[in-house]
Design a protein around this motif. Structure first.
Motif: not given
Length: 662
Positions: A145, A147, A152, A166, A193, A195, A201, A203, A220
């Motif tokens: 995911v 950010t 990531n 996470l 994930a 977008t 983006t 989750l 996230p």
């Protein structure tokens, strides 16, 4: 030394034609997957390069290697914790970081050691940089995911912990969690994930819930629940896979697969409204295929689907197209699919370049193939489906006709023979015990033996008789060998008769004195003898010489008449061991290994033995006693047949002709 006995060196095999023509032309081929392809994922590594991380499908093989999808060369790995086995690889996720670096997360399952764990790797150095972390039970519970600050995160639903965590891919530290499912719903069983149109983006997690499914969208960075989508459906099963889909018009969908053990059903929902947007589509497995134009296709079951239109637009794992294990978007090119090809190699191919099928269905490649020389000088190839014989021109590969041999009586053997009046017939044997003789010029029935007169014929070969006629030697399921008239199918000689023996393999063995003997596996004549591979004189039914010992469950026989007045006999047993014997001295000449085999006769040279080995056709020279040439096929070979210098190759999904080039 005569030219016939001269060592001609390495021989080249060239493909003349294949039917059906290959629909997939791989842009690269990866080797080294002896037990098949397991898990694979695309890994961006900076400098506009993408690699493919792939593992094998062996439960003891935890090795991950990195491959260049353009060249097919291995460029990294193996990645293995402390050089010890860490259990079977169950999932992989690429986690791009700032500066062009990428972490690779690999999930493993080791029943005897660590259980479900995740490791983090530096894809440049191959070093382990994190782990073991608590791992997921299934691949759908591991996802990357991104950010807004360029990190990531690795989202994991641990097998033996509650909630969802996470992890920061750069530091291998917990970043957010645990995220707990809303009251009244199960823990997440799939994640993706997503977008959004505004660039964020989120989750997405899928949960089982009563009459439907619930999809939760999470921030996230903060771990806050942003939105909940109720996805009612009438399908049985629980959410097993979740995929985010981007459409050409900017819309975002979620594809959710519902697993009922026996089958899976995929439905689509609009991310913005939660409204149903497509489906159902039935098929095992759900995988995104990101395309070069920014849209996403879906690999579902045996098809490639356009989620915008709901249409199936291609084959995967069906109709001579491999199943896709991973999608590899090239930075300046198309998206390639990676999948295991028949024969064990891994292909990478452009799904938009797959050719449309053009051949008729059910043309019968799988088992029987018989070369047939017809009066006009052409050589045809006969292949069979269950009840139909198809004829193909050896030189061109064009269809030359078909014989409808019956509605329900399955073909079990066939062979061609010339008649004294110049006609050529093809004799077909059937499961019921029936035999039928067909005129290849007219397609008409010439003669037949009704069902029930003999047990099922398993093997049939033409054999020259002393009076100049060509007879057919048949071996039945009950172990009886008979010589038959190819025109009438009637018995011409039944001197070979021992019904307690198992099914037979037969072959004609030409000798320097002009006689042709009959080689038979595990059979004895009525006049006595021991169970072995033997040579028989078809004129008398008596054995010729001592038996070739220590052969049981023989699957192939091939004769190699050499110019120095020797004839060799290659015998292949069920365990793929091949022994080559001198038929005169009974001495063992060579021991080989391989699958289906056949002799081919180059013009102006001595016969060679073609053997299917490890996804290739290899040539063995009986004079030099070494391998003398090969051609990679990457398709499972079911039968080989020699026709002069040509080799006919029958595969599970096609037929081909290979020619020998000196």
């Amino acid at each position: 030394m005569s030219d016939a006995l001269r060592d001609h060196g390495t021989r080249e095999l060239t493909l003349v034609w294949e039917r059906p023509a290959g629909r997939v032309r791989p842009s690269a081929t990866l080797h080294g997957f002896g037990d098949g392809l397991g898990v694979a994922v695309a890994v961006p590594v900076g400098d506009d390069r993408v690699l493919l991380a792939a593992s094998g499908d062996d439960e003891e093989d935890d090795v991950v290697r990195l491959w260049d999808p353009v060249t097919g060369e291995q460029v990294g790995g193996p990645l293995r914790e402390n050089s010890k086995q860490g259990g079977r690889v169950t999932a992989m996720v690429a986690l791009p970081l700032a500066g062009g670096h990428t972490r690779l997360a690999t999930a493993h399952y080791d029943e005897d050691d660590d259980g479900h764990v995740v490791y983090l790797w530096d894809t440049v150095t191959g070093e382990q940089v994190g782990g073991p972390l608590p791992g997921p039970e299934s691949a759908s519970n591991l996802v990357a995911v991104p950010t807004p600050d360029g990190r990531n995160l690795l989202a994991v639903t641990p097998h033996d912990e509650e909630g969802l965590w996470l992890w920061d891919a750069a530091t291998a530290e917990r970043a957010v969690g645990p995220l707990s499912a809303p009251a009244g719903v199960e823990d997440p069983s799939a994640m993706a994930a997503v977008t959004l149109a505004d660039g964020r983006t989120l989750l997405a997690t899928a949960h089982d819930h009563g009459e439907g499914a619930v999809v939760c969208l999470w921030d996230p960075v903060t771990g806050e629940l942003v939105q909940t989508l109720l996805c009612p459906h009438e399908d049985e099963g629980w959410p097993s896979e979740l995929v985010a889909v981007q459409l050409a018009d900017g819309g975002r969908l979620l594809a959710l697969s519902l697993n009922d053990d026996d089958h899976e059903t995929v439905r689509l929902w609009d991310v913005a409204t939660g409204a149903p947007a497509g489906g159902p589509i039935t098929g095992l497995g759900l995988r995104p295929v990101p395309m070069a134009d920014g849209t996403t296709l879906l690999a579902i079951g045996s098809g490639l689907w356009d989620p915008a239109s709901g249409r199936r637009i291609g084959d995967l794992g069906a109709n001579r197209v491999p199943a896709a294990v991973a999608a590899v978007p090239l930075p300046d090119g198309p998206t390639l699919l990676a999948g295991e090809a028949p024969g064990g190699a891994v292909w990478l191919w452009d799904p938009t370049a797959v050719e449309s099928p053009t051949e008729p269905e059910d043309v019968g490649w799988a088992g029987l193939v018989a070369p047939v020389t017809v009066p006009d000088g052409r050589t045809l190839l006969a292949t069979r489906s269950d009840t139909t014989v198809w004829l193909w021109d050896l030189r061109t590969g064009e269809t030359a006709g078909q014989l409808h041999t019956g509605d329900t009586d399955v073909l079990t053997a066939m062979a061609a023979a010339p008649l004294p009046d110049g006609r050529t017939v093809l004799v077909t044997a059937h499961r019921s015990g029936a035999l039928r003789s067909w005129d290849l010029a007219t397609g008409g029935l010439v003669g037949s033996l009704p069902p029930g007169r003999t047990s099922e014929i398993r093997t049939m070969v033409p054999i020259a008789s002393p009076d100049g006629r060509t007879l057919l030697a048949t071996g039945s399921h009950s172990g009886i060998i008979r010589l038959r008239d190819p025109e009438t199918c009637a018995t011409a000689s039944d001197g070979f008769n021992r019904p307690e023996r198992p099914p037979l393999v037969l072959a004609g063995v030409p000798l320097p004195d002009g006689r042709t003997l009959l080689a038979s596996s595990e059979a004895t004549p009525a006049r006595g003898g021991t169970r072995a591979v033997r040579l028989w004189d078809p004129a008398t039914g008596l054995p010729v010489g001592a038996p070739f010992e220590n052969h049981r469950y023989v699957e192939h026989l091939a004769a190699l008449p050499l110019p120095d007045d020797r004839t060799l006999l290659a015998v292949r047993d069920f365990d793929d061991s091949i022994r080559v014997w001198d038929t005169d001295s009974r001495q063992l000449v060579a021991e080989l290994t391989g699958g289906a085999m056949a002799a081919i006769a180059p013009s102006g040279g001595h016969p060679l033995l073609a053997v299917a080995r490890q996804g290739a056709i290899e040539l063995w020279d009986p004079l030099t006693r070494r391998w003398a040439g090969s051609r990679l096929l990457e398709r499972p070979v079911t039968a080989l047949a020699g026709a002069g210098s040509s080799l006919v190759v029958a595969c599970t999904d096609g037929l081909g002709v290979i020619d020998l080039v000196n």
